[in-house]
Enzyme design. Structure first.
Site, PDB file in Angstrom:
ATOM      1  N   ASP A  43      65.807  23.239  67.570  1.00 43.95           N
ATOM      2  CA  ASP A  43      64.544  22.973  66.893  1.00 43.95           C
ATOM      3  C   ASP A  43      63.596  24.115  67.247  1.00 43.95           C
ATOM      4  O   ASP A  43      63.214  24.272  68.406  1.00 43.95           O
ATOM      5  CB  ASP A  43      63.981  21.628  67.362  1.00 43.95           C
ATOM      6  CG  ASP A  43      62.631  21.307  66.735  1.00 43.95           C
ATOM      7  OD1 ASP A  43      62.141  22.100  65.896  1.00 43.95           O
ATOM      8  OD2 ASP A  43      62.051  20.266  67.090  1.00 43.95           O
TER       9      ASP A  43
ATOM     10  N   SER B  99      57.250  36.443  53.132  1.00 38.86           N
ATOM     11  CA  SER B  99      57.155  35.864  51.790  1.00 38.86           C
ATOM     12  C   SER B  99      56.150  36.652  50.967  1.00 38.86           C
ATOM     13  O   SER B  99      55.280  37.353  51.516  1.00 38.86           O
ATOM     14  CB  SER B  99      56.700  34.403  51.880  1.00 38.86           C
ATOM     15  OG  SER B  99      56.342  33.886  50.612  1.00 38.86           O
TER      16      SER B  99
ATOM     17  N   LYS C 147      52.676  33.229  56.865  1.00 38.41           N
ATOM     18  CA  LYS C 147      53.413  34.403  56.393  1.00 38.41           C
ATOM     19  C   LYS C 147      52.585  35.686  56.515  1.00 38.41           C
ATOM     20  O   LYS C 147      53.143  36.763  56.752  1.00 38.41           O
ATOM     21  CB  LYS C 147      53.880  34.177  54.954  1.00 38.41           C
ATOM     22  CG  LYS C 147      54.965  33.105  54.841  1.00 38.41           C
ATOM     23  CD  LYS C 147      56.166  33.410  55.717  1.00 38.41           C
ATOM     24  CE  LYS C 147      57.283  32.397  55.565  1.00 38.41           C
ATOM     25  NZ  LYS C 147      58.466  32.716  56.415  1.00 38.41           N
TER      26      LYS C 147
ATOM     27  N   THR D 210      66.462  28.120  46.488  1.00 39.46           N
ATOM     28  CA  THR D 210      66.969  27.459  47.704  1.00 39.46           C
ATOM     29  C   THR D 210      66.341  26.064  47.741  1.00 39.46           C
ATOM     30  O   THR D 210      65.688  25.641  46.795  1.00 39.46           O
ATOM     31  CB  THR D 210      66.573  28.235  48.976  1.00 39.46           C
ATOM     32  OG1 THR D 210      65.141  28.181  49.133  1.00 39.46           O
ATOM     33  CG2 THR D 210      67.017  29.691  48.910  1.00 39.46           C
TER      34      THR D 210
ATOM     35  N   TYR E 178      51.087  27.644  54.858  1.00 37.18           N
ATOM     36  CA  TYR E 178      52.212  28.552  54.626  1.00 37.18           C
ATOM     37  C   TYR E 178      51.719  29.983  54.420  1.00 37.18           C
ATOM     38  O   TYR E 178      52.258  30.929  54.996  1.00 37.18           O
ATOM     39  CB  TYR E 178      53.013  28.073  53.419  1.00 37.18           C
ATOM     40  CG  TYR E 178      54.299  28.832  53.175  1.00 37.18           C
ATOM     41  CD1 TYR E 178      55.409  28.623  53.991  1.00 37.18           C
ATOM     42  CD2 TYR E 178      54.412  29.734  52.125  1.00 37.18           C
ATOM     43  CE1 TYR E 178      56.595  29.308  53.763  1.00 37.18           C
ATOM     44  CE2 TYR E 178      55.594  30.421  51.891  1.00 37.18           C
ATOM     45  CZ  TYR E 178      56.686  30.206  52.713  1.00 37.18           C
ATOM     46  OH  TYR E 178      57.861  30.891  52.476  1.00 37.18           O
TER      47      TYR E 178
END
Length: 288
Positions: A95, A173, A190, A221, A186
């Site tokens: 993890d 990303s 990134k 994905t 997010y």
């Protein structure tokens, strides 16, 4: 097109021409450029699915010894089965929100292989939400997985990579380059990966260690679905990809893993601190 860009594209083309011919070396201006990773140890996180799994399969094809890290034991085993190499990959369930798990996985890798040549930080999660709807638990979870784990692994890997003159490739990303709504945590994570990449490249450059990142666009994905996107919304996202990418389509994991293998190879020996957009031109557009 600049001379530097033309040279980069020429090297990238030769990389794939040689790979298709199953060649291990190519001559370019009298220099031998190695395409194989024989006896090189590659540590990959996020290897149980998606881009990480494909990257593992590609490195195996090029002869690498692999340490594969991921949350899903079943997923890691499936990835290991895809890796057509002489030596079975070391699979490590961990993890990446756990500092202890990361430390243990890294130590087991060094204990087994006695060295490290390439670190691929590929693990990542996507929490959907705006500043109004993303709570601190979601923010912390995103930062722990997407950024803090990379920082820890770069710290752990640095001494080993200095010994081997190795390299790091981080998976960032297009969200590190451009901001998108409803992805606040997010996006921040990134952008942090991009800065981490350049900072590490500057810190370790004189010690012979390179550090780069790839910035994918929409890749087919399960990332978005795991982040809470339902099937209908995901289909709509893929459909929008035909307009939001300059090439008129979404990408696939192989297209990203190809760039990762290139950046980790000797063909990229003078490339560091680079954010390589593998996004079909999405970063150059202004999609909503």
């Amino acid at each position: 097109m600049s001379a530097a860009r033309k040279q980069y594209l020429s090297l990238y083309h030769k990389f794939w021409m040689c790979r298709r011919l199953n060649s291990t070396k190519c001559d370019t201006n009298g220099s031998k450029l190695k395409l194989d990773f024989k006896d090189k140890v590659v540590f990959i996180t996020g290897a149980s699915s998606g881009i990480g799994a494909q990257t593992a399969a590609d490195f195996a094809q090029l002869g690498a010894k692999l340490a594969l890290v991921g949350r899903s034991k079943e997923g890691l085993e499936k990835t290991a089965q895809r890796c057509k190499s002489k030596e079975k990959p070391l699979t490590l369930q961990a993890d990446l929100q756990s500092e202890c798990d990361i430390q243990t996985a890294f130590e087991e890798t060094i204990q087994k292989y006695k060295r490290l040549d390439v670190l691929v930080n590929g693990a990542g999660i996507m929490e959907m939400g705006s500043i109004e709807s993303t709570n601190l638990e979601q923010y912390d979870r995103t930062m722990q997985t997407n950024l803090r784990s990379m920082y820890q692994l770069c710290m752990l890997a640095a001494p080993e990579l200095i010994k081997t003159k190795g390299c790091i490739v981080n998976i960032s990303s297009v969200c590190g380059v451009r901001s998108f709504s409803n992805l606040v945590a997010y996006n921040i994570s990134k952008s942090g990966v991009d800065q981490l990449t350049k900072s590490v490249a500057l810190d370790l450059g004189l010690k012979g260690v390179r550090c780069n990142c790839v910035n994918p666009g929409t890749i087919v994905t399960n990332l978005q679905k795991r982040g809470g996107m339902d099937e209908e919304a995901y289909k709509a996202l893929l459909e929008r990809g035909k307009q939001s990418h300059a090439l008129g389509r979404n990408g696939n994991p192989t297209e990203v893993s190809s760039a990762i293998c290139f950046l980790a190879s000797e063909m990229a020996s003078f490339i560091t601190a680079v954010q390589l957009s593998v996004d079909g031109g999405r970063h150059a557009l202004c999609p909503r």
